[in-house]
Design a protein around this motif. Structure first.
Motif, PDB file in Angstrom:
ATOM      1  N   UNK A 122       0.795  -1.227   0.000  1.00 50.41           N
ATOM      2  CA  UNK A 122       0.000   0.000   0.000  1.00 50.41           C
ATOM      3  C   UNK A 122       0.826   1.274   0.000  1.00 50.41           C
ATOM      4  N   UNK A 123       2.142   1.152   0.115  1.00 51.71           N
ATOM      5  CA  UNK A 123       3.019   2.329   0.167  1.00 51.71           C
ATOM      6  C   UNK A 123       2.878   3.173  -1.092  1.00 51.71           C
ATOM      7  N   UNK A 124       2.756   4.513  -0.892  1.00 53.91           N
ATOM      8  CA  UNK A 124       2.677   5.442  -2.015  1.00 53.91           C
ATOM      9  C   UNK A 124       3.637   6.608  -1.795  1.00 53.91           C
ATOM     10  N   UNK A 125       4.314   6.995  -2.847  1.00 51.96           N
ATOM     11  CA  UNK A 125       5.229   8.139  -2.824  1.00 51.96           C
ATOM     12  C   UNK A 125       5.841   8.256  -4.209  1.00 51.96           C
ATOM     13  N   UNK A 126       6.373   9.415  -4.522  1.00 47.96           N
ATOM     14  CA  UNK A 126       7.118   9.600  -5.774  1.00 47.96           C
ATOM     15  C   UNK A 126       8.594   9.713  -5.414  1.00 47.96           C
ATOM     16  N   UNK A 127       9.409   8.808  -5.970  1.00 44.37           N
ATOM     17  CA  UNK A 127      10.838   8.795  -5.673  1.00 44.37           C
ATOM     18  C   UNK A 127      11.620   9.289  -6.890  1.00 44.37           C
ATOM     19  N   UNK A 128      12.549  10.205  -6.648  1.00 40.09           N
ATOM     20  CA  UNK A 128      13.437  10.684  -7.697  1.00 40.09           C
ATOM     21  C   UNK A 128      14.875  10.512  -7.226  1.00 40.09           C
ATOM     22  N   UNK A 129      15.728   9.998  -8.115  1.00 40.45           N
ATOM     23  CA  UNK A 129      17.166  10.029  -7.872  1.00 40.45           C
ATOM     24  C   UNK A 129      17.711  11.203  -8.672  1.00 40.45           C
ATOM     25  N   UNK A 130      18.291  12.166  -7.970  1.00 35.83           N
ATOM     26  CA  UNK A 130      18.708  13.411  -8.601  1.00 35.83           C
ATOM     27  C   UNK A 130      20.194  13.642  -8.371  1.00 35.83           C
ATOM     28  N   UNK A 131      20.912  13.941  -9.447  1.00 32.12           N
ATOM     29  CA  UNK A 131      22.318  14.332  -9.319  1.00 32.12           C
ATOM     30  C   UNK A 131      22.406  15.854  -9.264  1.00 32.12           C
ATOM     31  N   UNK A 135       5.688  13.215  -1.155  1.00 32.64           N
ATOM     32  CA  UNK A 135       4.442  12.529  -0.766  1.00 32.64           C
ATOM     33  C   UNK A 135       3.492  13.499  -0.078  1.00 32.64           C
ATOM     34  N   UNK A 136       2.247  13.088   0.055  1.00 33.63           N
ATOM     35  CA  UNK A 136       1.266  13.902   0.772  1.00 33.63           C
ATOM     36  C   UNK A 136       1.384  13.653   2.276  1.00 33.63           C
ATOM     37  N   UNK A 137       0.683  14.490   3.047  1.00 37.22           N
ATOM     38  CA  UNK A 137       0.679  14.326   4.503  1.00 37.22           C
ATOM     39  C   UNK A 137       0.113  12.959   4.874  1.00 37.22           C
ATOM     40  N   UNK A 138      -0.954  12.534   4.183  1.00 32.71           N
ATOM     41  CA  UNK A 138      -1.569  11.239   4.469  1.00 32.71           C
ATOM     42  C   UNK A 138      -0.607  10.098   4.157  1.00 32.71           C
ATOM     43  N   UNK A 156      -2.291  -7.693  10.827  1.00 32.15           N
ATOM     44  CA  UNK A 156      -1.855  -6.297  10.826  1.00 32.15           C
ATOM     45  C   UNK A 156      -1.436  -5.835   9.436  1.00 32.15           C
ATOM     46  N   UNK A 157      -0.842  -6.736   8.671  1.00 35.37           N
ATOM     47  CA  UNK A 157      -0.463  -6.393   7.297  1.00 35.37           C
ATOM     48  C   UNK A 157      -1.692  -6.029   6.473  1.00 35.37           C
ATOM     49  N   UNK A 158      -2.789  -6.811   6.672  1.00 33.30           N
ATOM     50  CA  UNK A 158      -4.023  -6.540   5.952  1.00 33.30           C
ATOM     51  C   UNK A 158      -4.624  -5.198   6.384  1.00 33.30           C
ATOM     52  N   UNK A 159      -4.570  -4.924   7.691  1.00 33.61           N
ATOM     53  CA  UNK A 159      -5.099  -3.652   8.186  1.00 33.61           C
ATOM     54  C   UNK A 159      -4.267  -2.471   7.683  1.00 33.61           C
ATOM     55  N   UNK A 160      -2.956  -2.680   7.593  1.00 24.97           N
ATOM     56  CA  UNK A 160      -2.089  -1.626   7.049  1.00 24.97           C
ATOM     57  C   UNK A 160      -2.439  -1.329   5.601  1.00 24.97           C
ATOM     58  N   UNK A 161      -2.701  -2.388   4.823  1.00 28.62           N
ATOM     59  CA  UNK A 161      -3.079  -2.200   3.418  1.00 28.62           C
ATOM     60  C   UNK A 161      -4.398  -1.444   3.322  1.00 28.62           C
ATOM     61  N   UNK A 162      -5.359  -1.787   4.173  1.00 26.46           N
ATOM     62  CA  UNK A 162      -6.649  -1.101   4.171  1.00 26.46           C
ATOM     63  C   UNK A 162      -6.477   0.365   4.587  1.00 26.46           C
ATOM     64  N   UNK A 163      -5.579   0.604   5.543  1.00 25.99           N
ATOM     65  CA  UNK A 163      -5.312   1.981   5.964  1.00 25.99           C
ATOM     66  C   UNK A 163      -4.689   2.787   4.824  1.00 25.99           C
ATOM     67  N   UNK A 196      -5.237   2.277   1.651  1.00 26.79           N
ATOM     68  CA  UNK A 196      -6.339   2.558   0.716  1.00 26.79           C
ATOM     69  C   UNK A 196      -7.192   3.722   1.226  1.00 26.79           C
ATOM     70  N   UNK A 197      -7.424   3.746   2.547  1.00 26.72           N
ATOM     71  CA  UNK A 197      -8.196   4.850   3.137  1.00 26.72           C
ATOM     72  C   UNK A 197      -7.458   6.176   2.989  1.00 26.72           C
TER      73      UNK A 197
END
Length: 245
Positions: free
Chosen positions: A125-134, A153-156, A179-186, A188-189
């Motif tokens: 469920x992890x979300x973020x935009x990753x950039x490798x920048x020189x 990433x956003x605050x959420x 807990x892994x399932x609850x983390x995934x649901x969180x 998504x929320x």
């Protein structure tokens, strides 16, 4: 190891780590400029806050050992791209891509790699935009191109990632399936909350824009002086217009 050799080795390590510190300092300055410019031009700041992180020498050695790489400064530079890290937290998903575009337009930055975990979230469920920048770093005797990992990433998203990290640390990475399932649901929320807040933000901006246009229509300028047309006169104009129709 002879004392002079030990001192030379220490100086090399210090210089190596300083390059990454300078890269972070330079990057933070760029972000501060973008924040101020955006605030002045748009009366809005897409960047909530930033956080930098520099890996310790011990952490670097542990990582290169896990990778099975040669223990040398060159090998470390080539193999470990997240020695210097910068996290940018935004209010809305659209801000993430706006900031990414601004970084892409800076001619002295080279975007080496982009990983979009927003369009393609990780299985947990992890979300973020990753950039490798020189980014160029100017030392006393040479210029170095130093790699910085940028996470936007956003605050959420940031709240969820922080919670997930704490849970994995507590359970020593052996998290129960429930807990892994609850983390995934969180996760998504959190994503649903981001979409909802983005929609509300757009609606509020549209309301502000329409009000500004209405207010501007009630102001006239004569010989460099601005006058607000009284509401009663505006009503007379409306009545007169309706009467003609």
């Amino acid at each position: 190891m002879p004392l002079d050799q030990l001192k030379r080795f220490k100086d090399e390590i210090t210089r190596f780590m300083m390059m990454y510190k300078f890269a972070l300092d330079s990057f933070e300055t760029k972000i501060e400029i973008l924040k101020e410019e955006f605030q002045f031009l748009h009366d809005y700041n897409p960047i909530e806050h930033t956080k930098t992180r520099l890996k310790s020498p011990e952490s670097i050695l542990n990582k290169i050992s896990r990778k099975g790489c040669e223990i040398s400064l060159k090998s470390i530079r080539d193999s470990i791209k997240d020695i210097a890290g910068l996290r940018i937290t935004c209010s809305f998903v659209s801000d993430i891509y706006r900031i990414s575009d601004m970084l892409h337009r800076q001619s002295d930055l080279k975007i080496v790699e982009t990983k979009d975990y927003i369009l393609h979230p990780k299985p947990n469920g992890y979300q973020s935009l990753h950039l490798l920048v020189e980014i160029p770093v100017y030392m006393s005797d040479r210029q170095e191109s130093v790699c910085v990992e940028v996470q936007i990433r956003t605050i959420a998203m940031d709240f969820w990632a922080s919670l997930e990290h704490k849970i994995f640390y507590k359970y020593n990475e052996s998290v129960p399936p429930r807990l892994l399932q609850e983390l995934k649901e969180a996760a998504d929320s959190a994503a649903a909350l981001d979409k909802r807040m983005e929609r509300l933000h757009k609606e509020i901006e549209e309301i502000k824009e329409s009000r500004s246009e209405a207010e501007a229509a009630q102001v006239i300028s004569i010989r460099d002086e601005r006058f607000t047309i009284p509401a009663a006169l505006m009503e007379l104009i409306d009545i007169g217009g309706n009467g003609k129709e």
